[in-house]
Design an enzyme around this catalytic site. Sequence first.
Site, mmCIF file in Angstrom:
data_model
loop_
_atom_site.group_PDB
_atom_site.id
_atom_site.type_symbol
_atom_site.label_atom_id
_atom_site.label_comp_id
_atom_site.label_asym_id
_atom_site.label_seq_id
_atom_site.Cartn_x
_atom_site.Cartn_y
_atom_site.Cartn_z
ATOM 1 N N ARG A 294 0.826 -1.214 0.000
ATOM 2 C CA ARG A 294 0.000 0.000 0.000
ATOM 3 C C ARG A 294 0.858 1.260 0.000
ATOM 4 O O ARG A 294 0.500 2.254 -0.627
ATOM 5 C CB ARG A 294 -0.969 -0.039 1.186
ATOM 6 C CG ARG A 294 -2.023 -1.104 0.952
ATOM 7 C CD ARG A 294 -3.069 -1.226 2.038
ATOM 8 N NE ARG A 294 -4.126 -2.123 1.553
ATOM 9 C CZ ARG A 294 -5.142 -2.583 2.287
ATOM 10 N NH1 ARG A 294 -5.252 -2.231 3.553
ATOM 11 N NH2 ARG A 294 -6.052 -3.369 1.759
ATOM 12 N N TYR A 434 -6.643 -0.211 -6.756
ATOM 13 C CA TYR A 434 -6.077 -1.515 -6.371
ATOM 14 C C TYR A 434 -5.380 -1.521 -5.002
ATOM 15 O O TYR A 434 -5.218 -0.481 -4.397
ATOM 16 C CB TYR A 434 -5.250 -2.147 -7.483
ATOM 17 C CG TYR A 434 -4.025 -1.482 -8.060
ATOM 18 C CD1 TYR A 434 -3.361 -0.452 -7.455
ATOM 19 C CD2 TYR A 434 -3.512 -1.967 -9.273
ATOM 20 C CE1 TYR A 434 -2.220 0.091 -8.019
ATOM 21 C CE2 TYR A 434 -2.373 -1.418 -9.844
ATOM 22 C CZ TYR A 434 -1.734 -0.391 -9.207
ATOM 23 O OH TYR A 434 -0.615 0.136 -9.765
ATOM 24 N N GLU A 435 -5.069 -2.683 -4.532
ATOM 25 C CA GLU A 435 -4.585 -2.874 -3.151
ATOM 26 C C GLU A 435 -5.597 -2.339 -2.127
ATOM 27 O O GLU A 435 -5.209 -1.818 -1.082
ATOM 28 C CB GLU A 435 -3.227 -2.200 -2.932
ATOM 29 C CG GLU A 435 -2.067 -2.830 -3.664
ATOM 30 C CD GLU A 435 -1.730 -4.237 -3.183
ATOM 31 O OE1 GLU A 435 -2.143 -4.601 -2.083
ATOM 32 O OE2 GLU A 435 -1.062 -4.967 -3.937
ATOM 33 N N GLY A 436 -6.875 -2.485 -2.416
ATOM 34 C CA GLY A 436 -7.920 -1.981 -1.525
ATOM 35 C C GLY A 436 -8.356 -0.598 -1.969
ATOM 36 O O GLY A 436 -7.597 0.364 -1.836
#
Lengths: 592, 592
Positions: A294, A434-436
């Site tokens: 992140r 992306y990545e949450g």
Amino acid sequence: MPTYTAPTQDTQFILHDVLNVSEATTPGYSELERDFTQAVLDEAGKIASEVLAPLNAVGDAEGCTLENGVVRTPAGFKAAFDQVREGGWTALDLPEEFGGQGMPYLMGTAVGEMFSAANQAFTMYHGLTHGAASAILAHGSEEQKQTYLPNMFSCEWTGTMNLTEPHCGTDLGMMRTKAVPQDDGSYKVSGQKIFISAGEHDMADNIIHLVLAKIPGGPEGIKGVSLFIVPKFMVNEDGSLGARNGVSCGKIEEKMGIHGNSTCVMNYDEATGFLLGEEHKGMRAMFTMMNEARLGVGMQGLAQADVAYQNALIYAKDRLQGRDVTGDKNPDGPADPLIVHPDIRRALLDQKSFAEGARAFILWGAQLIDRAHRDGDKDADGLISLLTPVIKGFLSDEGFDMTIRAQQVYGGHGYVEEWGMSQFARDARIAMIYEGANGVQALDLVGRKLAQDGGKHVMAFFDMVKTFIKENEGNEALATDFLEPLKKSSKDLQAAGMYFMQNGMKNPNAALAGSYDFMHLFGHVCLGLMWAQMARAAHEALENGASDEKFYRTKLATGRYYMKRRLPATAMHLARIETGAEPVMELEAEAF
Amino acid sequence: MPTYTAPTQDTQFILHDVLNVSEATTPGYSELERDFTQAVLDEAGKIASEVLAPLNAVGDAEGCTLENGVVRTPAGFKAAFDQVREGGWTALDLPEEFGGQGMPYLMGTAVGEMFSAANQAFTMYHGLTHGAASAILAHGSEEQKQTYLPNMFSCEWTGTMNLTEPHCGTDLGMMRTKAVPQDDGSYKVSGQKIFISAGEHDMADNIIHLVLAKIPGGPEGIKGVSLFIVPKFMVNEDGSLGARNGVSCGKIEEKMGIHGNSTCVMNYDEATGFLLGEEHKGMRAMFTMMNEARLGVGMQGLAQADVAYQNALIYAKDRLQGRDVTGDKNPDGPADPLIVHPDIRRALLDQKSFAEGARAFILWGAQLIDRAHRDGDKDADGLISLLTPVIKGFLSDEGFDMTIRAQQVYGGHGYVEEWGMSQFARDARIAMIYEGANGVQALDLVGRKLAQDGGKHVMAFFDMVKTFIKENEGNEALATDFLEPLKKSSKDLQAAGMYFMQNGMKNPNAALAGSYDFMHLFGHVCLGLMWAQMARAAHEALENGASDEKFYRTKLATGRYYMKRRLPATAMHLARIETGAEPVMELEAEAF
């Protein structure tokens, strides 16, 4: 055609004048002398500007193609990949034991920004490999490490992360991919994964997929998810490649941007997989990597903002249009350059003050990760855990907004693909997702991280701000321009936290309705803190008679801009937060 | 595949409950009875949903192609264009004398929003023809009107506007295209124009280019620019088409969006042109159309925001992911729909409250244009002239931001082209740029419009707000939720205006540095005013026992959201404005 110049002077300023890295006791930091980091950054900057940046538009225009199961990357990607790999850049901050360079994560981040700014789609191939290799490093057996890591560190084999399925992304407890245990200790993995970056391509001999799947009979939901290593080609005992495994690319997605990266639908059909870590502890293994991943995505927001800014600045100095209202600045030309116009400067300074503040924030975050990992510092670990959703969410949101401002400086030329400004915006857009997705980051921040360890880490953050203000309150050069606005914005942040404490217990929605604003409020305070720290360092350098006076004076002016023009956003976010749950929750779903 | 549903109920609410159009004395307004407008909007909505929306993704994917000088539009565009043209939609609000339907501009705007939301790239073909035809209507000789207007009204011939050249866009005084007078009274036009929307295509028999050019020997700069009619095919005296003129499409631009519209480089090589209006008064002729054209672009911002919102809402109700923190809402399913989550609602309500507020703003603006043109009302003309940069700049900026929020609701599915959310964002992006980039709108607002006629129009706006608050202060249903925030935000706007007055005289940059913030501040106050007016109308409807109680209650809740959660932005903009010129101007250009 856009260009890219690595921000080496600025990175050096942050590393040495602000973070004083070579004086830190963290293992590996004492080697980070000014000359050494300069040499590394110079070399990385050269590759970024000369090798990766020229391929950025090519990658966007050509994209990746799937034919008979084979994915072809854009022209020039493979040769550049070989060059990056042979230079040892793909494992700069990975352990020497398996062929890495062993530098701190901090250096990997500084270099990562450059590569990502020059060519985000390209950099993802080894960025994801880095993530997958780190997961094996942390959770793999000795045999797994020996089998996969040397080739993954060198990117002769690349790696992927397989989480999302068509019906679930955030809510992975619903996943359907199955891993059936076999007598030999391996598993047969079957299911479909989507949005798999670098899922299939032609730049590596093998691809090591890390796949989340459920072992039948295990716990329901997210607690029954395990992580598996599924190689594209089986690896023989002697390390040579064996049979093709039951995994294939079903489709390449057409996307808004990052066309140079192959985003694949991956089909697993009784593919042989090997458990990584413990059964049903797959999410924990994934989350080990999450802070880094992140932070890396927040860094992408910064990177695209910076390269877009660089090009907008060139255009603003070059393009003649209109006249300075206070008197011609280019009387012999047909018009003045765009940069004379106050609103163009406003757009440029928004970008510049964001990029430099974000760079300090990211590098400080990377240093916290090094402290957590190399020193085993639990406070650093808690603090970076708190800051991670802010870094990811705030920097990717703002980074995207800044690419839009940069594009705007070009007028109509910003909208046509020829000038490359559209690509920066389209590529930057993915980092918010992306990545949450950033809404999930806000939820993580407010719903989880704030109260983590009894709220200890957010208190530590406030203490840090308070201590900084106290230590410097006698410094007149900082007082009005930096300390006052920092104090004010940090009070807004505290008031927001207080509002959540007082109202969120009774009604969690009273906090969650303000989570997105809180993430941005927090982000501004962090950048305010970074600017105050940078201002102190710049003042000190000037007092010590630094040779490049202009650099430090510009740094101070840019910082004053951020404090005056951007930080007032905190009061707005607080006002929104304090409206609580009702405005957001009162409508029935059917009434929308 | 995204869908589109025309917002007919909402448009009707604004026309009849808020603006009371059929009671207005403006010529043509008495015919706008509820049933009549319902019938028009129903029919338009059907075409938008069933004919235009299904072609939106097709247009994006196929784009336009240039081969041997011929531009091919995407599959299905021509048949749809015929249908729109045969339905009389292309001249809904143009005079009956040349074949139009003679309705007010207001109705053209209401219908325009629907077509534009369904397919912006498509709608530009007749939108630009409308603009070119209006210019000929306002400035053409009787012969020119007879020659061109009937076929342009029916869109058998389409029109274009040619302003930009490679080296100049905003600063048209630098243009190089020349028009050399001929003995027969015509001109030979030579030069290159870029970014010409619908410059060449296969949907019409002829294309009537309006081209800005300089007559040699005329005044320097912008005062020496004249406007010319340059038909693609010459028109014979009997109205039949003659020889091909010396104008051709040199290239189609690759753009970020609106792929279905052909954006052309147009080369004029001694093309025969006819002066439109007076020599050297070309800019004045262009500016006649500017309020409408810019209102139309603001409307595009609303339109893309609305269609994106509609699809985000469908997805948020449909997609199951995670659980409501206050208790399962879909206990029999594997997860709850996205819409239970506070932050998803925040994103949706930002969009919904923007779209409905913007729709009221646009329709009110269109009514002001009708008053200016049909009633000759100078106050209305002054007010819409003031509001035009706000409508264009604020609504296109916010409209784009809302498409980004809508895209975000889809997570990764928003980034892949398959779901269509990326296209809404990419298409919406252009509205911030064309018809004068938004920075130029802000400059126009602060540098020109604020002080126009001695500041009379901005005072009239403030009086309007004050009067509304005064008239309704006894209304408890409005007081806290609507009147107070409106009062507060309008005070911020007044304070900003005051700051400009006090500081801008000494240093124009003190005002221009805050121009962009002022445009947004003004926009929020306008939407606040719209919401207060809509709230009053909704209350009245409820008190009168309106049958669709749910509609009005939702309207009130949506309005409260805007007042509580969006209006606090005004204080931030004021704070930025009051930092003045220094933060923006202090750095030398070289120091950036």
